[in-house]
Motif scaffolding. Structure first.
Motif, short mmCIF file in Angstrom:
data_model
loop_
_atom_site.label_atom_id
_atom_site.label_comp_id
_atom_site.label_asym_id
_atom_site.label_seq_id
_atom_site.Cartn_x
_atom_site.Cartn_y
_atom_site.Cartn_z
N UNK A 62 0.82 -1.22 0.00
CA UNK A 62 0.00 0.00 0.00
C UNK A 62 0.85 1.26 0.00
N UNK A 63 2.03 1.18 0.61
CA UNK A 63 2.95 2.31 0.70
C UNK A 63 2.36 3.46 1.50
N UNK A 64 1.31 3.21 2.29
CA UNK A 64 0.69 4.25 3.10
C UNK A 64 1.38 4.36 4.46
N UNK A 65 1.10 5.44 5.14
CA UNK A 65 1.62 5.65 6.49
C UNK A 65 0.55 5.26 7.49
N UNK A 68 -4.98 5.32 7.88
CA UNK A 68 -3.73 5.44 7.13
C UNK A 68 -3.78 6.70 6.29
N UNK A 69 -2.59 7.18 5.94
CA UNK A 69 -2.46 8.39 5.15
C UNK A 69 -1.51 8.10 3.99
N UNK A 70 -1.93 8.42 2.78
CA UNK A 70 -1.09 8.19 1.61
C UNK A 70 0.08 9.18 1.60
N UNK A 71 1.21 8.80 1.00
CA UNK A 71 2.37 9.70 0.96
C UNK A 71 2.03 11.05 0.35
N UNK A 72 2.54 12.12 0.96
CA UNK A 72 2.32 13.46 0.46
C UNK A 72 1.14 14.17 1.07
#
Length: 622
Positions: A114-117, A183-187
């Motif tokens: 997912x690459x999410x935070x 979760x929060x997506x990059x950026x």
């Protein structure tokens, strides 16, 4: 470069450590990590960090540890994304207590596809050593708890309140609850309040500074966020990298022309309440400015009603700091560009890139402007309402490349969040398919005869005062407010009478919107008469003032026989209490003060060629 054993980058001779590629891999219980302090680690391509299968994020000793202002920068030509189950670790402090919001953006992402935070698995409490960490806990209580500073002994557990974890939906222009499981997506950005920090068992509500540790795969490469489809709406984004971000480079990137301004949230941190109607805050506005050095207008802290509408203020305002370099973890709002008529313009996305990254330490002196080496030409106005209920910070730039229309990056849209009273520069249709725009920063090609519209909006009758709070390399002698209704001109810069923060450019206006009545205008320095060199310094030295309280009069000596056009006397509230016009040339003048109340007054004497002399006098008639 394969790092299969302990490597410390402490004490290297250079301030930058450079690698083409970087691999850090833990084998069993071995300690394999890179530890960087007070310098930049530069990797031209990708990074792969892999921890042992049995290791957890808390106890793994396979990673890249950034400490004491260390930062990681990766090259613009990075060919692949970062890989591995390991992590980088970086600290950031909050400078807030449990009542204060901060806007965050994560410098790391999860190691999954997912690459999410993820807050619950990637925000840690710095542990009892420089490489270990303790997992954060979460509470439904309004107040989180922790311990200030980064001492590693007897550290209290970090408990984050879930009540204040939100992200923003730019499509609906509304807040969305995040919670600890979100979760929060990059950026993209999110909000989080600080903690009830305890130090030695003493709770200090105003000096709290919780440290958070972010652990995860380092964000790198192009990171894209969506912008709102509506002009003026915002996207909560932020610096996505474990390094500083140059906002001038980001803003001026052609891919980011859909952004009209960058906005920073700030609030009154002396207010210790979770209730919306008690808190005070607002958004400051940043743009690169015509020279790319960065310009920022501070927010006015407003009170809000239960519906979120700004109402009044108590005169407090945001911190005046440079904002060009966004530090690690900094969240910010991207305001959507448009044509002034509601239609969005430019790209519908914004892209953060490695080429926007720089190594600038947070709070470094190089971040802030140095007036001695600042070649910008500008006037910073403070428009003050009533008895300092609040004021609006505004900037007018003078630059040869500016136009009278809207210039993206040189002009900044106004937040228009001043509640019952507001001031703004107003641009009407400029003939280039640009509708009306309200600005808080405007750049113009200076001409001594130009008139710059300034507008006022008042929901109720009130007093308006304008002060030239900062004048930097200005091309004029005087700047004035022109009222076209009666053609009166009110000086508002250093040539005007100034009593503390009081200025002569003040007027009382009924409720209404005034968009075509008032203008900022300019005057050049008066020409000198060779026989009467009325320069400021010469005029200031040419008169002697004596307040004779026994005779109850002000005496003014004019031995050089300058021609005096007017004398005005103001009390300390700025009220004009005495005036005389057309006094001519005389060696001595006397002005009665017998009916003045005891106190301090300011005298403003104007000569034939607009020479101005100010004198402060004390009257005692008892």
């Amino acid at each position: 470069m394969d790092m299969t054993k302990f490597l410390s980058l402490l004490g290297l001779l250079t301030a930058t450590s450079v690698f083409a590629q970087l691999t850090v891999k833990q084998d069993g219980s071995s300690e394999t990590y890179i530890y960087v302090t007070d310098q930049v680690l530069y990797v031209a391509d990708d990074i792969s960090v892999t921890k042992d299968a049995g290791a957890t994020n808390e106890n793994a000793k396979a990673g890249i540890y950034l400490r004491d202002d260390a930062q990681l920068i990766q090259g613009a030509s990075q060919s692949t994304s970062n890989q591995g189950t390991g992590f980088i670790s970086v600290y950031q402090d909050s400078n807030s207590d449990s009542y204060d919001y901060n806007f965050w953006s994560a410098p790391v992402a999860s190691a999954d596809a997912s690459n999410n935070f993820s807050l619950v698995s990637q925000v840690f409490n710095p542990g009892d050593s420089n490489i270990t960490a303790a997992s954060s806990t979460y509470t439904g209580s309004w107040n989180g708890s922790g311990e200030s500073g980064i001492s590693y002994t007897n550290r209290a557990s970090l408990s984050i309140s879930t009540a204040w974890l939100y992200k923003f939906n730019e499509a609906t222009n509304s807040w969305a609850y995040l919670g600890n499981s979100g979760t929060v997506a990059p950026g993209y950005g999110f909000t989080m309040k600080g903690t009830n920090v305890t130090t030695g068992g003493t709770y200090n509500v105003d000096t709290n500074n919780q440290y958070y540790e972010f652990r995860g795969r380092a964000n790198s490469g192009d990171i894209v966020v969506n912008l709102s489809s509506t002009e003026g709406n915002v996207t909560l984004a932020g610096n996505p990298y474990p390094s500083a971000l140059d906002l001038t480079a980001f803003f001026n990137d052609a891919d980011n022309d859909g952004v009209s301004a960058i906005m920073y949230w700030d609030e009154d941190r002396t207010v210790n309440s979770h209730y919306y109607v008690d808190n005070k805050g607002g958004y400051g506005t940043w743009i690169p400015g015509p020279d790319g050095l960065g310009q920022y207008t501070v927010p006015t802290f407003m009170n809000y009603d239960n519906n979120g509408n700004a109402t009044t203020s108590n005169g407090s305002y945001g911190e005046d700091v440079a904002r060009r370099y966004a530090p690690i973890g900094q969240g910010l709002m991207l305001k959507r560009n448009g044509n002034g008529s509601g239609t969005a313009t430019g790209n519908s996305t914004a892209t953060f890139k490695n080429e926007h990254r720089v190594y600038v330490k947070e709070g470094a002196s190089s971040v802030f402007r140095n007036p001695e080496n600042d070649n910008r030409s500008l006037t910073r106005f403070h428009v003050i309402f009533d008895d300092y209920s609040h004021y609006r910070d505004m900037i007018l730039n003078y630059h040869e490349r500016a136009t009278l229309g809207f210039d993206r990056g040189s002009d900044a849209p106004h937040p228009m969040d001043g509640g019952q009273k507001e001031a703004y520069f107003n641009i009407q249709d400029d003939g280039n398919e640009q509708g009306q725009k309200n600005l808080v920063i405007q750049s113009v090609p200076f001409d001594m005869n130009m008139s710059i519209p300034i507008a006022f909006k008042l929901n109720q009758q009130g007093r308006v005062r304008i002060k030239a709070a900062e004048e930097l390399n200005v091309p004029y002698y005087r700047v004035l407010l022109l009222d076209t209704q009666d053609n009166m001109r009110y000086p508002i810069n250093g040539q005007s009478i100034s009593i503390g923060d009081m200025v002569t450019a003040q007027l009382t206006l009924p409720a209404g919107t005034y968009e075509n009545r008032f203008f900022i205008v300019f005057e050049d320095a008066p020409e000198e008469d060779p026989g009467h060199p009325d320069t400021r310094s010469a005029i200031a030295d040419a008169f002697d003032f004596v307040q004779d309280n026994r005779a109850k009069q002000l005496e003014v000596a004019n031995p050089e026989m300058h021609k005096v056009d007017e004398v005005n006397i103001y009390d300390m509230s700025g009220k004009l209490v005495y005036y005389a016009y057309g006094l001519g040339s005389a060696s001595r003048y006397s002005f009665p003060t017998y009916n003045f109340a005891d106190g301090v007054y300011m005298v403003r004497l104007v000569t034939e060629n607009d020479g101005v002399v100010s004198y402060k006098m004390s009257v005692m008639n008892r």
